[in-house]
Design a protein around this motif. Structure first.
Motif, short mmCIF file in Angstrom:
data_model
loop_
_atom_site.label_atom_id
_atom_site.label_comp_id
_atom_site.label_asym_id
_atom_site.label_seq_id
_atom_site.Cartn_x
_atom_site.Cartn_y
_atom_site.Cartn_z
N TRP A 52 17.65 -17.19 -2.02
CA TRP A 52 17.85 -15.73 -2.07
C TRP A 52 17.15 -15.11 -3.29
O TRP A 52 17.56 -14.07 -3.80
CB TRP A 52 19.34 -15.37 -2.08
N TRP A 53 16.09 -15.75 -3.77
CA TRP A 53 15.26 -15.18 -4.82
C TRP A 53 16.05 -14.89 -6.11
O TRP A 53 15.77 -13.93 -6.82
CB TRP A 53 14.58 -13.89 -4.34
N MET A 54 17.00 -15.80 -6.39
CA MET A 54 17.86 -15.60 -7.57
C MET A 54 17.32 -16.28 -8.82
O MET A 54 17.96 -16.26 -9.86
CB MET A 54 19.27 -16.12 -7.27
N GLY A 55 16.15 -16.90 -8.72
CA GLY A 55 15.54 -17.51 -9.90
C GLY A 55 15.71 -19.00 -10.01
O GLY A 55 15.12 -19.64 -10.89
N ASN A 56 16.50 -19.61 -9.13
CA ASN A 56 16.68 -21.06 -9.16
C ASN A 56 15.55 -21.75 -8.40
O ASN A 56 14.96 -21.16 -7.49
CB ASN A 56 18.02 -21.44 -8.52
N PRO A 57 15.24 -22.98 -8.76
CA PRO A 57 14.18 -23.70 -8.04
C PRO A 57 14.53 -23.83 -6.56
O PRO A 57 15.67 -24.12 -6.20
CB PRO A 57 14.16 -25.07 -8.72
N GLY A 58 13.55 -23.59 -5.73
CA GLY A 58 13.76 -23.69 -4.29
C GLY A 58 12.92 -24.79 -3.69
O GLY A 58 12.53 -25.74 -4.37
N THR A 59 12.65 -24.69 -2.42
CA THR A 59 11.81 -25.67 -1.73
C THR A 59 10.70 -24.93 -0.99
O THR A 59 10.79 -23.74 -0.72
CB THR A 59 12.62 -26.50 -0.72
N GLU A 60 9.63 -25.68 -0.68
CA GLU A 60 8.50 -25.12 0.05
C GLU A 60 8.62 -25.44 1.53
O GLU A 60 9.27 -26.41 1.93
CB GLU A 60 7.19 -25.70 -0.49
N LEU A 61 7.95 -24.64 2.35
CA LEU A 61 7.88 -24.93 3.77
C LEU A 61 6.79 -25.94 4.07
O LEU A 61 6.88 -26.69 5.05
CB LEU A 61 7.61 -23.65 4.57
N ARG A 62 5.77 -25.97 3.24
CA ARG A 62 4.66 -26.90 3.45
C ARG A 62 5.16 -28.34 3.47
O ARG A 62 5.95 -28.77 2.64
CB ARG A 62 3.63 -26.74 2.33
N GLY A 63 4.71 -29.09 4.48
CA GLY A 63 5.08 -30.49 4.60
C GLY A 63 6.39 -30.72 5.35
O GLY A 63 6.74 -31.86 5.65
N LYS A 64 7.10 -29.65 5.67
CA LYS A 64 8.36 -29.79 6.40
C LYS A 64 8.10 -29.78 7.91
O LYS A 64 7.04 -29.38 8.37
CB LYS A 64 9.32 -28.65 6.04
N LEU A 105 31.75 -16.41 5.60
CA LEU A 105 30.63 -17.29 5.27
C LEU A 105 29.82 -16.74 4.10
O LEU A 105 29.41 -17.49 3.21
CB LEU A 105 29.74 -17.48 6.49
N GLU A 106 29.58 -15.43 4.10
CA GLU A 106 28.83 -14.84 2.99
C GLU A 106 29.61 -14.92 1.69
O GLU A 106 29.02 -15.09 0.61
CB GLU A 106 28.49 -13.39 3.32
N GLN A 107 30.91 -14.83 1.75
CA GLN A 107 31.74 -14.88 0.54
C GLN A 107 31.76 -16.27 -0.06
O GLN A 107 31.72 -16.43 -1.29
CB GLN A 107 33.16 -14.44 0.87
N HIS A 108 31.80 -17.30 0.79
CA HIS A 108 31.95 -18.67 0.30
C HIS A 108 30.63 -19.43 0.19
O HIS A 108 30.55 -20.39 -0.57
CB HIS A 108 32.92 -19.44 1.21
N TYR A 109 29.61 -19.03 0.95
CA TYR A 109 28.35 -19.78 0.96
C TYR A 109 27.18 -18.81 0.88
O TYR A 109 26.20 -18.92 1.62
CB TYR A 109 28.26 -20.63 2.24
N ASN A 110 27.25 -17.86 -0.01
CA ASN A 110 26.35 -16.70 0.01
C ASN A 110 24.88 -17.05 -0.07
O ASN A 110 24.04 -16.38 0.52
CB ASN A 110 26.73 -15.71 -1.08
N GLN A 111 24.50 -18.10 -0.82
CA GLN A 111 23.08 -18.44 -0.93
C GLN A 111 22.64 -19.46 0.11
O GLN A 111 21.48 -19.86 0.14
CB GLN A 111 22.77 -18.95 -2.33
N ARG A 112 23.55 -19.85 0.98
CA ARG A 112 23.23 -20.84 2.01
C ARG A 112 23.27 -20.24 3.42
O ARG A 112 23.07 -20.95 4.40
CB ARG A 112 24.17 -22.03 1.91
N VAL A 113 23.55 -18.96 3.51
CA VAL A 113 23.54 -18.28 4.81
C VAL A 113 22.73 -17.00 4.68
O VAL A 113 22.63 -16.41 3.61
CB VAL A 113 24.97 -17.95 5.31
#
Length: 341
Positions: A161-173, A292-300
Motif C-alpha cells: 500500500w505504498w507505505m514505505g516498507n520493502p515490497g516485492t516485484e512482479l518480475r519473475g513471478k 478485513l480492512e481493519q485487521h489486515y489492512n495492508q494485505r487486502v
C-alpha cells in the motif's frame, strides 16, 4: 436537413430532433440519424430502425454524447410499443424478467435485450427465450479496463500500500488465470510486460490456443493454485474453497475481479488469519470487508464498488458495441453474442 445544417449542434427537446450525420459511427450507420426525446426514454432511429435505450446508463450516455453532443440524465425502464420491434439496452443493474415493469403488450413487441457488458445474471434468459426475445451481451469491450484494475491492485499489495516498507516485484513471478477469455488474454499481455510467467486453467478451450500464446496449461485447479504466486479469477462459474487456498505458495495473492460468489469468503478470512503472508484483492467488496480492512489492512485491497469495467474508454466501447448489435440484429438478423441458458 440541408447540407448547410450538417454541423449544427442541436439542443435536445421533446419531439423529433434532426441530428447531423454520425461521423464516428459511419461504418455502422451511413444515414442521418433522428433522435426522439420523450419524457420516459430516448429513441434513436437509424432509418428504418427504431431503438429504445432504457435506464440512466453510463455506456449508452457516453455513446450518445459522442455521437449527438448531449447526455441524458434520466431514462426509465418503460418500453414504448414501437412498430417493428424494440430493443432494450442495459448495464449490470438492469433487470429483465417475467415480472418486469413492462406491460404485457409492450413485452410482446420486445425483440432484443442487449447487456452492455458481459454478465447477464440479472436477465432471465429462459423467460426471454420462451417469449421469443433474443438476449445478447458485448464481451471483450471492457477487457483492458478490468485487467488494468487487477494489476493496479496487485501492485498495491505487492508494495504494501505504498507505505514505505520493502515490497516485492512482479518480475519473475507466475500468475495463474482461471479461464482464458477476453480479460485473461489482456492479463497475459500485461503480465508479459512485467516479465511474469503466465499459466491458465480453462478446460473448455483448446490447449493449442494457450501454447500459441505462450501460456502454460494447468491440468487442474490444484496445480494452478500450488504453482502460482498470483491467481486471478475471470469467471463467476467457479468456487474457490479453503482446500485450494491452502495450496497457495508463500506470499501468494488471490485476485477476484468477477462476482463475490466465486470465492468462499469464510475461507479467505481464515487464510488471512492463519497465513500472515497471504493477500487478497477483489473488485467486489466482500460482505465482511470492513472487518478485513481493519485487521489486515495492508494485505487486502478492495474497490469501493465494482468498478473494473468503469473507464471512459470501456463505457464508450460497450455502448457502441451494444448499439451496433442492435442495428445489425434488425438490419441483418445478426445474432452474434446471443446468450442461451
Amino acid at each position: 436537413m440541408g447540407a448547410d445544417d450538417d454541423n449544427e449542434q442541436l439542443r435536445p427537446q421533446r419531439g423529433c430532433v434532426p441530428i447531423a450525420r454520425a461521423r464516428t459511427w459511419s461504418p455502422i450507420v451511413t444515414q442521418p440519424l433522428v433522435v426522439v426525446v420523450l419524457e420516459t426514454c430516448v429513441v434513436v432511429a437509424a432509418l428504418p430502425i427504431l431503438v429504445v435505450c432504457v435506464e440512466d446508463d453510463v455506456a449508452v450516455n457516453a455513446t450518445l454524447a459522442s455521437l449527438f453532443g448531449f447526455v441524458l440524465s434520466w431514462m426509465s425502464c418503460t418500453l414504448l410499443p414501437i412498430e417493428g420491434g424494440t430493443a432494450k439496452l442495459g448495464r449490470a443493474t438492469t433487470r429483465c424478467s417475467r415480472r418486469g415493469r413492462d406491460h404485457r403488450s409492450q413485452r410482446q413487441r420486445l425483440k432484443l435485450v442487449v447487456r452492455a457488458g458481459t454478465g447477464v445474471e440479472t436477465i432471465d434468459i429462459k423467460a426471454c427465450t420462451a417469449a421469443g426475445i433474443v438476449v445478447m451481451n458485448t464481451p471483450g469491450q471492457n477487457s483492458t479496463a478490468v485487467a488494468e484494475l487487477c494489476f493496479g491492485q496487485m501492485l498495491t499489495l505487492a508494495r504494501g500500500w505504498w507505505m514505505g516498507n520493502p515490497g516485492t516485484e512482479l518480475r519473475g513471478k507466475t500468475i495463474g488465470l482461471i479461464k482464458y477469455g477476453y480479460i485473461a488474454k489482456r492479463m497475459r499481455a500485461i503480465a508479459r510486460g512485467f516479465g511474469m510467467t503466465v499459466m491458465a486453467y480453462d478446460p473448455y478451450i483448446d490447449h493449442t490456443v494457450l501454447v500459441e500464446d505462450g501460456v502454460i496449461c494447468a491440468e487442474s485447479m490444484e496445480q494452478l493454485f500450488s504453482l502460482c504466486d498470483y491467481v486471478s479469477i475471470h469467471t463467476p462459474h467457479t468456487r474457490v474453497t479453503f482446500s485450494l487456498l491452502s495450496m497457495m505458495k508463500f506470499g501468494a495473492t488471490l485476485v477476484n475481479s468477477t462476482r463475490h460468489e466465486a470465492v468462499d469468503q469464510d475461507a479467505v478470512t481464515r487464510m488471512l488469519e492463519i497465513r500472515p503472508d497471504f493477500k487478497f484483492a477483489a473488485d467486489v467488496p466482500p460482505g465482511n470487508f470492513r472487518y478485513l480492512e481493519q485487521h489486515y489492512n495492508q494485505r487486502v485491497c478492495f474497490s469501493a464498488i465494482k468498478m473494473g469495467a468503469q473507464t471512459e474508454e470501456a463505457n464508450f466501447a460497450c455502448g457502441v458495441a451494444a448499439l451496433t448489435q442492435v442495428v445489425n440484429f434488425f438490419m441483418k438478423n445478426d445474432r452474434c453474442h446471443q446468450m442461451f441458458e
